[in-house]
Design a protein around this motif. Structure first.
Motif, PDB file in Angstrom:
ATOM      1  N   ARG A 182       0.829  -1.214   0.000  1.00  0.00           N
ATOM      2  CA  ARG A 182       0.000   0.000   0.000  1.00  0.00           C
ATOM      3  C   ARG A 182       0.858   1.256   0.000  1.00  0.00           C
ATOM      4  N   ILE A 183       1.896   1.278   0.819  1.00  0.00           N
ATOM      5  CA  ILE A 183       2.772   2.455   0.875  1.00  0.00           C
ATOM      6  C   ILE A 183       3.537   2.622  -0.432  1.00  0.00           C
ATOM      7  N   ARG A 184       3.986   1.497  -0.991  1.00  0.00           N
ATOM      8  CA  ARG A 184       4.726   1.558  -2.257  1.00  0.00           C
ATOM      9  C   ARG A 184       3.868   2.132  -3.376  1.00  0.00           C
ATOM     10  N   GLU A 185       2.572   1.836  -3.333  1.00  0.00           N
ATOM     11  CA  GLU A 185       1.669   2.331  -4.365  1.00  0.00           C
ATOM     12  C   GLU A 185       1.096   3.710  -4.044  1.00  0.00           C
ATOM     13  N   GLY A 186       1.584   4.326  -2.966  1.00  0.00           N
ATOM     14  CA  GLY A 186       1.164   5.669  -2.621  1.00  0.00           C
ATOM     15  C   GLY A 186      -0.216   5.750  -2.017  1.00  0.00           C
ATOM     16  N   ARG A 187      -0.713   4.646  -1.439  1.00  0.00           N
ATOM     17  CA  ARG A 187      -2.037   4.630  -0.825  1.00  0.00           C
ATOM     18  C   ARG A 187      -1.916   4.636   0.696  1.00  0.00           C
ATOM     19  N   SER A 188      -3.003   4.949   1.353  1.00  0.00           N
ATOM     20  CA  SER A 188      -3.013   4.936   2.812  1.00  0.00           C
ATOM     21  C   SER A 188      -2.834   3.501   3.314  1.00  0.00           C
ATOM     22  N   PRO A 189      -2.018   3.311   4.347  1.00  0.00           N
ATOM     23  CA  PRO A 189      -1.863   1.956   4.895  1.00  0.00           C
ATOM     24  C   PRO A 189      -3.141   1.431   5.534  1.00  0.00           C
ATOM     25  N   PHE A 190      -4.106   2.334   5.804  1.00  0.00           N
ATOM     26  CA  PHE A 190      -5.371   1.922   6.409  1.00  0.00           C
ATOM     27  C   PHE A 190      -6.438   1.599   5.369  1.00  0.00           C
ATOM     28  N   GLU A 191      -6.135   1.792   4.102  1.00  0.00           N
ATOM     29  CA  GLU A 191      -7.124   1.578   3.030  1.00  0.00           C
ATOM     30  C   GLU A 191      -7.258   0.097   2.716  1.00  0.00           C
ATOM     31  N   GLY A 192      -8.461  -0.436   2.862  1.00  0.00           N
ATOM     32  CA  GLY A 192      -8.693  -1.848   2.574  1.00  0.00           C
ATOM     33  C   GLY A 192      -8.544  -2.155   1.096  1.00  0.00           C
ATOM     34  N   ASP A 193      -8.057  -3.339   0.792  1.00  0.00           N
ATOM     35  CA  ASP A 193      -7.879  -3.736  -0.608  1.00  0.00           C
ATOM     36  C   ASP A 193      -7.772  -5.260  -0.684  1.00  0.00           C
ATOM     37  N   LYS A 194      -7.377  -5.754  -1.841  1.00  0.00           N
ATOM     38  CA  LYS A 194      -7.209  -7.198  -2.049  1.00  0.00           C
ATOM     39  C   LYS A 194      -5.740  -7.548  -2.279  1.00  0.00           C
ATOM     40  N   SER A 195      -4.867  -6.930  -1.486  1.00  0.00           N
ATOM     41  CA  SER A 195      -3.437  -7.212  -1.617  1.00  0.00           C
ATOM     42  C   SER A 195      -2.941  -8.158  -0.525  1.00  0.00           C
ATOM     43  N   HIS A 196      -3.856  -8.784   0.197  1.00  0.00           N
ATOM     44  CA  HIS A 196      -3.461  -9.679   1.283  1.00  0.00           C
ATOM     45  C   HIS A 196      -2.851 -10.967   0.749  1.00  0.00           C
ATOM     46  N   PHE A 197      -2.144 -11.666   1.631  1.00  0.00           N
ATOM     47  CA  PHE A 197      -1.491 -12.917   1.273  1.00  0.00           C
ATOM     48  C   PHE A 197      -2.481 -13.900   0.656  1.00  0.00           C
ATOM     49  N   SER A 198      -3.664 -14.009   1.242  1.00  0.00           N
ATOM     50  CA  SER A 198      -4.675 -14.933   0.728  1.00  0.00           C
ATOM     51  C   SER A 198      -5.119 -14.541  -0.682  1.00  0.00           C
ATOM     52  N   HIS A 199      -5.306 -13.251  -0.908  1.00  0.00           N
ATOM     53  CA  HIS A 199      -5.693 -12.780  -2.241  1.00  0.00           C
ATOM     54  C   HIS A 199      -4.589 -13.056  -3.257  1.00  0.00           C
ATOM     55  N   ARG A 200      -3.349 -12.885  -2.826  1.00  0.00           N
ATOM     56  CA  ARG A 200      -2.227 -13.108  -3.745  1.00  0.00           C
ATOM     57  C   ARG A 200      -2.110 -14.581  -4.104  1.00  0.00           C
ATOM     58  N   LEU A 201      -2.427 -15.469  -3.151  1.00  0.00           N
ATOM     59  CA  LEU A 201      -2.422 -16.902  -3.462  1.00  0.00           C
ATOM     60  C   LEU A 201      -3.518 -17.241  -4.470  1.00  0.00           C
ATOM     61  N   VAL A 202      -4.679 -16.603  -4.320  1.00  0.00           N
ATOM     62  CA  VAL A 202      -5.760 -16.813  -5.294  1.00  0.00           C
ATOM     63  C   VAL A 202      -5.336 -16.319  -6.670  1.00  0.00           C
ATOM     64  N   ASP A 203      -4.629 -15.199  -6.723  1.00  0.00           N
ATOM     65  CA  ASP A 203      -4.141 -14.677  -7.999  1.00  0.00           C
ATOM     66  C   ASP A 203      -3.157 -15.627  -8.666  1.00  0.00           C
ATOM     67  N   LEU A 204      -2.479 -16.464  -7.845  1.00  0.00           N
ATOM     68  CA  LEU A 204      -1.538 -17.446  -8.395  1.00  0.00           C
ATOM     69  C   LEU A 204      -2.248 -18.677  -8.947  1.00  0.00           C
ATOM     70  N   GLY A 205      -3.569 -18.766  -8.729  1.00  0.00           N
ATOM     71  CA  GLY A 205      -4.327 -19.881  -9.295  1.00  0.00           C
ATOM     72  C   GLY A 205      -5.001 -20.779  -8.290  1.00  0.00           C
ATOM     73  N   LEU A 206      -4.806 -20.535  -6.986  1.00  0.00           N
ATOM     74  CA  LEU A 206      -5.471 -21.352  -5.970  1.00  0.00           C
ATOM     75  C   LEU A 206      -6.917 -20.899  -5.807  1.00  0.00           C
ATOM     76  N   SER A 207      -7.772 -21.832  -5.405  1.00  0.00           N
ATOM     77  CA  SER A 207      -9.133 -21.444  -5.033  1.00  0.00           C
ATOM     78  C   SER A 207      -9.076 -20.790  -3.659  1.00  0.00           C
ATOM     79  N   LYS A 208     -10.177 -20.161  -3.251  1.00  0.00           N
ATOM     80  CA  LYS A 208     -10.201 -19.518  -1.930  1.00  0.00           C
ATOM     81  C   LYS A 208      -9.987 -20.545  -0.824  1.00  0.00           C
ATOM     82  N   VAL A 209     -10.629 -21.701  -0.946  1.00  0.00           N
ATOM     83  CA  VAL A 209     -10.476 -22.743   0.071  1.00  0.00           C
ATOM     84  C   VAL A 209      -9.034 -23.230   0.110  1.00  0.00           C
ATOM     85  N   GLN A 210      -8.429 -23.429  -1.053  1.00  0.00           N
ATOM     86  CA  GLN A 210      -7.035 -23.871  -1.104  1.00  0.00           C
ATOM     87  C   GLN A 210      -6.099 -22.827  -0.503  1.00  0.00           C
ATOM     88  N   ALA A 211      -6.381 -21.556  -0.773  1.00  0.00           N
ATOM     89  CA  ALA A 211      -5.543 -20.482  -0.212  1.00  0.00           C
ATOM     90  C   ALA A 211      -5.622 -20.482   1.307  1.00  0.00           C
TER      91      ALA A 211
END
Length: 378
Positions: free
Chosen positions: A296-325
């Motif tokens: 969030r800081i690297r992208e110039g956003r507030s560290p308190f701003e919610g988003d989908k950059s969490h570890f679980s979201h990143r695992l889903v982006d790699l191809g895992l299902s939500k349950v698998q993540a």
């Protein structure tokens, strides 16, 4: 057959907490909409149906009720020697010591309740992140400076140790809060963390008595049991979410339990490196919080701003299902937890090997994630 003290402790803490939490959450689910505790799908939400947010109510109820019953039981046994005679000798001999710390325990529970109420207000109406952070710091400081809890950091500067203790509590509160972004994720990780730390407490004798640290282990087992009862309702597809009230409560109790604990052992069995057990078992939640804040800081956003950059979201982006993540993160947490337990048994060279295993595992995660980062680059 006589139960061992450890199994009796599990039956008196984990089991009733799980049952109370599970039972309490049925009426909470039915009344969530009337209470204004409903999480509706949005731009950064992964669920598609409005879902109750009152999981923290059930967890809080189970924790407080279990300890209330436990406090009552200890008081009755102290006044009734004939009842105490049925207890294992190690527990019967510890009744006075346990009773002496009940005031301290209820001070912790009062602070935890304040944070649960803070989270409940945030779940209902939404609060400024600065208000949430300020209250978290105030409550953490009250516990550290008021009740005298602090990290076992071997730092000969008391005020620095106290400040680090406040930072540790606030960090754990927010790490579990940030991890609460998929069904059964934060609750499952917290249950594993609490259970593994309870094993550490039961395997690391108190330096003064040479006995397992029953009171701290009991606190962690109650937290773990409450979360298991909650997970019955939070398993995919979730019928209720933990909400900020639950994540604040759980993060705080786990953090305070680590401050109450002693890790060095006693006499010739001393294992000072076991002080890193909490850091080891919390490696995955802290990794998630650190990387999310960095992104969030690297992208110039507030560290308190919610988003989908969490570890679980990143695992889903790699191809895992939500349950698998979620299961992957649970497995990683359990692996780190087992490594933390080992720290209580190994010498310094063995501890270095354990730390190396955890670091290698986290490095492997970074390497796997970097493949996804490269794919996202233009």
């Amino acid at each position: 057959m006589e139960l061992s003290p450890i199994w009796l402790l599990v039956l008196a803490t984990f089991v009733p907490a799980a049952m109370l939490s599970c039972a309490m959450l049925y009426p909470v689910r039915r009344g969530a909409e009337r209470l204004g505790l409903l999480d509706r799908p949005g731009h950064r939400k992964v669920h598609t149906q409005p879902t109750p947010l009152g999981g923290g109510i059930g967890i809080w109820f189970a924790v407080v009720t279990t300890f209330a019953l436990g406090t009552l039981a200890v008081g009755v046994c102290r006044m009734t020697p004939s009842l105490a005679a049925y207890l294992p000798p190690s527990i019967a001999e510890s009744l006075d010591a346990i009773w002496a710390r009940t005031g301290e325990l209820w001070g912790v529970l009062a602070a935890a309740t304040a944070l649960a109420v803070l989270g409940l207000i945030d779940d209902r109406r939404g609060l400024s992140p600065w208000i949430r952070l300020a209250v978290q710091i105030l409550v953490a400081a009250a516990v550290v400076f008021g009740l005298g809890f602090s990290l076992t950091a071997f730092i000969p500067v008391p005020w620095l140790t106290k400040c680090l203790s406040v930072l540790w509590i606030v960090a754990l509160i927010n790490s579990f809060n940030m991890l609460d972004n998929m069904d059964a994720l934060s609750g499952g990780v917290a249950a594993i963390v609490a259970a593994m730390l309870s094993v550490v407490m039961l395997s690391t004798p108190d330096p003064e008595s040479g006995q397992p640290q029953m009171l701290v282990a009991a606190m962690l087992l109650v937290v773990s049991g409450s979360l298991v009862g909650f997970l019955w309702h939070n398993r995919p597809p979730a019928r209720i979410f933990m909400g900020d009230s639950g994540s604040y409560l759980v993060g705080f109790l786990v953090a305070v339990a680590t401050l109450l604990a002693t890790y060095a052992g006693y006499q010739e069995q001393a294992r000072p490196h076991a002080v890193f057990a909490p850091l080891c078992v919390m490696a995955v939640p802290l990794y998630d919080m650190t990387t999310v804040l960095w992104i969030r800081i690297r992208e110039g956003r507030s560290p308190f701003e919610g988003d989908k950059s969490h570890f679980s979201h990143r695992l889903v982006d790699l191809g895992l299902s939500k349950v698998q993540a979620v299961l992957t993160i649970h497995l990683l947490t359990l692996t780190c937890g087992l490594a933390a337990v080992l720290l209580s048994f190994v010498t310094l060279p063995g501890a270095l090997l354990v730390a190396g295993i955890v670091l290698c595992m986290l490095t492997l995660i970074v390497i796997l994630e970097s493949t996804g980062w490269r794919k996202d680059e233009p």
